[in-house]
Design a protein around this motif. Structure first.
Motif, PDB file in Angstrom:
ATOM      1  N   ASP A 320       0.806  -1.224   0.000  1.00  9.55           N
ATOM      2  CA  ASP A 320       0.000   0.000   0.000  1.00  9.55           C
ATOM      3  C   ASP A 320       0.840   1.276   0.000  1.00  9.55           C
ATOM      4  O   ASP A 320       0.300   2.380   0.111  1.00  9.55           O
ATOM      5  CB  ASP A 320      -0.938   0.006   1.209  1.00  9.55           C
ATOM      6  CG  ASP A 320      -1.969  -1.111   1.143  1.00  9.55           C
ATOM      7  OD1 ASP A 320      -2.306  -1.522   0.022  1.00  9.55           O
ATOM      8  OD2 ASP A 320      -2.432  -1.557   2.209  1.00  9.55           O
ATOM      9  N   TYR A 322       2.697   2.601   2.204  1.00  9.90           N
ATOM     10  CA  TYR A 322       2.642   3.402   3.419  1.00  9.90           C
ATOM     11  C   TYR A 322       4.008   3.916   3.834  1.00  9.90           C
ATOM     12  O   TYR A 322       4.118   4.866   4.612  1.00  9.90           O
ATOM     13  CB  TYR A 322       2.034   2.593   4.571  1.00  9.90           C
ATOM     14  CG  TYR A 322       0.551   2.331   4.434  1.00  9.90           C
ATOM     15  CD1 TYR A 322      -0.308   3.293   3.918  1.00  9.90           C
ATOM     16  CD2 TYR A 322       0.003   1.115   4.843  1.00  9.90           C
ATOM     17  CE1 TYR A 322      -1.660   3.052   3.795  1.00  9.90           C
ATOM     18  CE2 TYR A 322      -1.352   0.867   4.733  1.00  9.90           C
ATOM     19  CZ  TYR A 322      -2.183   1.833   4.202  1.00  9.90           C
ATOM     20  OH  TYR A 322      -3.525   1.608   4.094  1.00  9.90           O
ATOM     21  N   ASN A 325       4.572   7.544   3.517  1.00  7.49           N
ATOM     22  CA  ASN A 325       3.877   8.458   4.415  1.00  7.49           C
ATOM     23  C   ASN A 325       4.823   8.988   5.486  1.00  7.49           C
ATOM     24  O   ASN A 325       5.829   8.367   5.805  1.00  7.49           O
ATOM     25  CB  ASN A 325       2.704   7.755   5.106  1.00  7.49           C
ATOM     26  CG  ASN A 325       1.572   7.431   4.134  1.00  7.49           C
ATOM     27  OD1 ASN A 325       1.601   7.853   2.983  1.00  7.49           O
ATOM     28  ND2 ASN A 325       0.592   6.688   4.600  1.00  7.49           N
ATOM     29  N   TYR A 331      -3.019  -1.769  10.320  1.00  6.13           N
ATOM     30  CA  TYR A 331      -3.918  -2.501  11.225  1.00  6.13           C
ATOM     31  C   TYR A 331      -4.296  -3.847  10.626  1.00  6.13           C
ATOM     32  O   TYR A 331      -4.553  -3.971   9.423  1.00  6.13           O
ATOM     33  CB  TYR A 331      -5.186  -1.689  11.468  1.00  6.13           C
ATOM     34  CG  TYR A 331      -6.324  -2.502  12.085  1.00  6.13           C
ATOM     35  CD1 TYR A 331      -6.204  -3.017  13.376  1.00  6.13           C
ATOM     36  CD2 TYR A 331      -7.488  -2.752  11.382  1.00  6.13           C
ATOM     37  CE1 TYR A 331      -7.228  -3.765  13.945  1.00  6.13           C
ATOM     38  CE2 TYR A 331      -8.521  -3.494  11.935  1.00  6.13           C
ATOM     39  CZ  TYR A 331      -8.394  -3.994  13.219  1.00  6.13           C
ATOM     40  OH  TYR A 331      -9.403  -4.739  13.787  1.00  6.13           O
ATOM     41  N   ARG A 411     -12.507   1.022  14.704  1.00  8.30           N
ATOM     42  CA  ARG A 411     -12.025   0.449  13.448  1.00  8.30           C
ATOM     43  C   ARG A 411     -12.423   1.300  12.246  1.00  8.30           C
ATOM     44  O   ARG A 411     -11.629   1.500  11.312  1.00  8.30           O
ATOM     45  CB  ARG A 411     -12.576  -0.982  13.308  1.00  8.30           C
ATOM     46  CG  ARG A 411     -12.068  -1.737  12.098  1.00  8.30           C
ATOM     47  CD  ARG A 411     -12.441  -3.191  12.184  1.00  8.30           C
ATOM     48  NE  ARG A 411     -12.001  -3.939  11.011  1.00  8.30           N
ATOM     49  CZ  ARG A 411     -12.055  -5.265  10.897  1.00  8.30           C
ATOM     50  NH1 ARG A 411     -12.526  -5.973  11.925  1.00  8.30           N
ATOM     51  NH2 ARG A 411     -11.636  -5.867   9.816  1.00  8.30           N
ATOM     52  N   GLU A 412     -13.635   1.832  12.265  1.00 12.00           N
ATOM     53  CA  GLU A 412     -14.117   2.618  11.142  1.00 12.00           C
ATOM     54  C   GLU A 412     -13.394   3.948  11.007  1.00 12.00           C
ATOM     55  O   GLU A 412     -13.448   4.592   9.953  1.00 12.00           O
ATOM     56  CB  GLU A 412     -15.622   2.859  11.286  1.00 12.00           C
ATOM     57  CG  GLU A 412     -15.993   3.700  12.496  1.00 12.00           C
ATOM     58  CD  GLU A 412     -17.492   3.870  12.654  1.00 12.00           C
ATOM     59  OE1 GLU A 412     -17.896   4.755  13.429  1.00 12.00           O
ATOM     60  OE2 GLU A 412     -18.250   3.108  12.015  1.00 12.00           O
ATOM     61  N   ASN A 413     -12.676   4.379  12.060  1.00  9.69           N
ATOM     62  CA  ASN A 413     -11.978   5.667  12.024  1.00  9.69           C
ATOM     63  C   ASN A 413     -10.480   5.553  11.755  1.00  9.69           C
ATOM     64  O   ASN A 413      -9.772   6.566  11.788  1.00  9.69           O
ATOM     65  CB  ASN A 413     -12.178   6.411  13.345  1.00  9.69           C
ATOM     66  CG  ASN A 413     -13.496   7.149  13.398  1.00  9.69           C
ATOM     67  OD1 ASN A 413     -14.065   7.489  12.362  1.00  9.69           O
ATOM     68  ND2 ASN A 413     -13.995   7.392  14.602  1.00  9.69           N
ATOM     69  N   ILE A 414      -9.974   4.345  11.512  1.00 11.86           N
ATOM     70  CA  ILE A 414      -8.520   4.185  11.337  1.00 11.86           C
ATOM     71  C   ILE A 414      -8.015   4.958  10.124  1.00 11.86           C
ATOM     72  O   ILE A 414      -6.989   5.649  10.190  1.00 11.86           O
ATOM     73  CB  ILE A 414      -8.139   2.692  11.250  1.00 11.86           C
ATOM     74  CG1 ILE A 414      -8.291   2.039  12.626  1.00 11.86           C
ATOM     75  CG2 ILE A 414      -6.697   2.532  10.761  1.00 11.86           C
ATOM     76  CD1 ILE A 414      -7.963   0.571  12.669  1.00 11.86           C
ATOM     77  N   ASP A 415      -8.729   4.880   8.991  1.00  6.42           N
ATOM     78  CA  ASP A 415      -8.287   5.623   7.798  1.00  6.42           C
ATOM     79  C   ASP A 415      -8.321   7.125   8.050  1.00  6.42           C
ATOM     80  O   ASP A 415      -7.414   7.861   7.637  1.00  6.42           O
ATOM     81  CB  ASP A 415      -9.172   5.268   6.605  1.00  6.42           C
ATOM     82  CG  ASP A 415      -8.901   3.865   6.073  1.00  6.42           C
ATOM     83  OD1 ASP A 415      -7.822   3.324   6.375  1.00  6.42           O
ATOM     84  OD2 ASP A 415      -9.771   3.317   5.377  1.00  6.42           O
ATOM     85  N   LYS A 416      -9.369   7.591   8.719  1.00  6.15           N
ATOM     86  CA  LYS A 416      -9.477   9.009   9.048  1.00  6.15           C
ATOM     87  C   LYS A 416      -8.342   9.432   9.968  1.00  6.15           C
ATOM     88  O   LYS A 416      -7.749  10.505   9.792  1.00  6.15           O
ATOM     89  CB  LYS A 416     -10.828   9.275   9.707  1.00  6.15           C
ATOM     90  CG  LYS A 416     -11.102  10.746   9.992  1.00  6.15           C
ATOM     91  CD  LYS A 416     -12.489  10.931  10.596  1.00  6.15           C
ATOM     92  CE  LYS A 416     -12.751  12.408  10.910  1.00  6.15           C
ATOM     93  NZ  LYS A 416     -14.091  12.603  11.524  1.00  6.15           N
ATOM     94  N   ARG A 418      -5.391   7.957  10.175  1.00  5.06           N
ATOM     95  CA  ARG A 418      -4.151   7.930   9.388  1.00  5.06           C
ATOM     96  C   ARG A 418      -3.982   9.243   8.613  1.00  5.06           C
ATOM     97  O   ARG A 418      -2.895   9.839   8.582  1.00  5.06           O
ATOM     98  CB  ARG A 418      -4.166   6.748   8.417  1.00  5.06           C
ATOM     99  CG  ARG A 418      -2.895   6.648   7.560  1.00  5.06           C
ATOM    100  CD  ARG A 418      -2.999   5.577   6.491  1.00  5.06           C
ATOM    101  NE  ARG A 418      -3.022   4.247   7.061  1.00  5.06           N
ATOM    102  CZ  ARG A 418      -4.078   3.441   7.032  1.00  5.06           C
ATOM    103  NH1 ARG A 418      -5.222   3.865   6.496  1.00  5.06           N
ATOM    104  NH2 ARG A 418      -4.014   2.234   7.560  1.00  5.06           N
ATOM    105  N   ASN A 419      -5.048   9.692   7.989  1.00  4.11           N
ATOM    106  CA  ASN A 419      -4.980  10.936   7.215  1.00  4.11           C
ATOM    107  C   ASN A 419      -4.714  12.136   8.123  1.00  4.11           C
ATOM    108  O   ASN A 419      -3.919  13.029   7.780  1.00  4.11           O
ATOM    109  CB  ASN A 419      -6.289  11.144   6.456  1.00  4.11           C
ATOM    110  CG  ASN A 419      -6.499  10.109   5.362  1.00  4.11           C
ATOM    111  OD1 ASN A 419      -5.531   9.541   4.846  1.00  4.11           O
ATOM    112  ND2 ASN A 419      -7.748   9.848   5.009  1.00  4.11           N
TER     113      ASN A 419
END
Length: 542
Positions: A320, A322, A325, A331, A411-416, A418-419
């Motif tokens: 990916d 990463y 970054n 995760y 879990r649903e906020n991990i991408d948010k 990360r950004n």
């Protein structure tokens, strides 16, 4: 005391003003425990002991928390006080620090007082619950506080006074904080018959294993802790030393950080920390050996899990991209929470980026557990604090230090998340922060290297965070007589020479097939002792 000129230069570059005191530390040089321990806290505990009221010792599940709890238990036993109970939460069932469930459990079981060790500074609601149930609360911790502190009866934490950052006791680990508390309690109870020095094997081990700076009080505690562990270790530590195959060796700070500490930590990483606590408070040597062997086996399991998780994480990072970054965030739900901190450290070293590894399932929408590790120049605790201020609710909870922290995010906020963290670090950190520098202490030539220098450098021990082992760049060496050694031919031995014909032995481990660059040669200068003789050796690290 005459100081070798090379040692003098190293200490000068490291900002050590009182060089004699640094090289010959004394227990009398420890700062007054009243600097961080309120007299009232000691008196409250002493009164509770005199009245034989029930004390709960509540500790974290890592090496610092377990050793801190063991220190209090061993002290209470020596006082003859028996009305205490310990509670080390499960990393998997309870999570870090005081929780509503563990607070209710202690209240239900009749606690009159709760003493937290290595945790509690962020447990505002849980302390409030205990206080509402008429339970006295003493918080002992060393983690950075957030904006609101718990309304405990007393808080013993050097970091609640940031203006004292240069004080010698500011960087104590949790076990060091408890040791200071014991000094005050002993003084109040007038128990001069109890020699606290014997507990320093535990305090010194923990100080190194918890990776706090080995300066100020910490340097003294570790130095004298090594004296104790090499002469009269406590029964639990003695058993751990034997199982770790160190019985006939001189134990150094290296063994604390990479041999003994990880075995104590393994208990709470793989399962629950009760095994380690039982070992460190046990008096039966035969039983202690069994417990130490159990920890040794758990540590082997931990090592296997770490290797598997590390390899999986690297595959995800490469796939990916990463690694490009500023902060690497990865995760997987099947990753074991107990080992993600170790994996984060390894990933950080590989990519030289701050790293946050999340593992485990999202339990009851409380978030998945994350472990963060950071590089020089990036304050992880401050960044997480900023996220918490700017994006309320994104973090479920967090805590820790500048370079290491724990957190949870749904879990649903991990991408948010990360950004967001990459956005902050990109805007606030310059490019050069992410370039790992060839960091060394001094340039030396082969002419400078001898046994006298190697022995003089030993005075700088113990080595660890904040007092690293000196690294030298070897200037203009002649590389001669190279040969591959080791059971599997993995090491390279050679001689470093000069135009005058002087030769010094050199060795480089686990890189026998790679070429040596004499223009970029960095290493440690060591004194090896064998069969009553001494010789100088350079251990090449780059």
């Amino acid at each position: 005391m005459s100081i070798h000129p090379v040692v003098h230069k190293i200490l000068t570059y490291r900002g050590v003003l009182n060089k004699q005191k640094f090289l010959q530390p004394s227990l009398k040089g420890l700062s007054d425990p009243l600097n961080i321990v309120p007299q009232g806290a000691g008196e409250l505990i002493a009164d509770t002991i005199r009245q034989n009221n029930k004390i709960y010792i509540y500790g974290d599940y890592d090496v610092d928390g377990v050793c801190s709890a063991a220190l209090l238990v061993n002290f209470f036993k020596e006082l003859g006080f028996e009305n205490y109970q310990t509670l080390i939460p499960s990393r998997y069932e309870n999570g870090y620090g005081l929780t509503p469930d563990t607070a209710r459990q202690m209240a239900k079981n009749g606690a009159d007082m709760v003493i937290t060790v290595d945790c509690g500074i962020t447990s505002v609601k849980e302390v409030e619950y205990l206080k509402n149930h008429n339970i006295k609360v003493i918080v002992t911790d060393h983690h950075l506080p957030k904006d609101g502190q718990p309304e405990a009866d007393f808080i013993i934490n050097p970091k609640i006074n940031p203006e004292k950052i240069n004080e010698p006791d500011y960087s104590l680990c949790g076990c060091g904080v408890v040791f200071k508390l014991l000094q005050i309690i002993r003084r109040i109870l007038n128990r001069k018959d109890i020699n606290l020095k014997k507990y320093l094997d535990l305090v010194g081990l923990t100080t190194v294993a918890d990776i706090v700076p080995l300066t100020g009080d910490n340097r003294i505690l570790v130095k004298y802790g090594l004296d104790v562990i090499n002469s009269t270790p406590s029964p639990g530590i003695e058993a751990l030393v034997e199982i770790s195959r160190l019985k006939d060796k001189k134990i150094k700070s290296y063994h604390h950080g990479f041999v003994l500490g990880p075995r104590i930590n393994a208990s709470g990483r793989i399962d629950v920390a009760d095994t380690a606590l039982e070992l460190l408070t046990g008096d039966n040597y035969a039983n202690n050996l069994k417990l130490a062997e159990e920890l040794d086996n758990k540590n082997k399991d931990r090592q296997d899990l770490c290797e598997i998780t590390f390899n999986e994480a690297v595959k995800i990072i490469e796939k990916d991209k990463y690694g490009k970054n500023r902060v690497i965030v990865v995760y997987q739900p099947h990753w074991v929470k107990g080992i993600i901190g170790i994996v984060a450290s390894r990933i950080m070293e590989k990519y030289y980026r701050p790293v946050i590894i999340f593992g485990g399932e999202d339990r009851l929408n409380e978030g998945v557990t994350g472990s963060a590790r950071s590089i020089d120049g990036i304050d992880m605790f401050e960044i997480l604090s900023k996220i918490d201020r700017d994006s309320p609710g994104l973090l479920e909870k967090f805590g820790g230090h500048t370079k290491a922290a724990g957190l949870s995010v749904t879990r649903e906020n991990i991408d948010k998340f990360r950004n967001k963290i990459n956005e902050i670090v990109c805007s606030e950190c310059k490019e050069e922060v992410f370039i790992k520098k060839k960091d060394y202490d001094l340039d030396v030539t082969v002419d400078d290297i001898n046994v006298n220098l190697a022995k003089a450098l030993e005075l700088l021990e113990p080595f660890g965070e904040g007092n690293r082992k000196p690294v030298f760049r070897i200037k203009e060496p002649v590389i001669e007589n190279q040969r591959i050694v080791g059971k599997n031919g993995e090491h390279l031995m050679f001689e470093l020479g000069n135009v005058n014909g002087k030769k010094v032995r050199g060795i480089r481990f686990n890189s026998a097939k790679s070429e040596i660059n004499p223009e970029q040669l960095f290493g440690y200068i060591e004194c090896n002792r064998y069969n009553g003789g001494e010789y100088c050796q350079v251990k090449i690290i780059s």
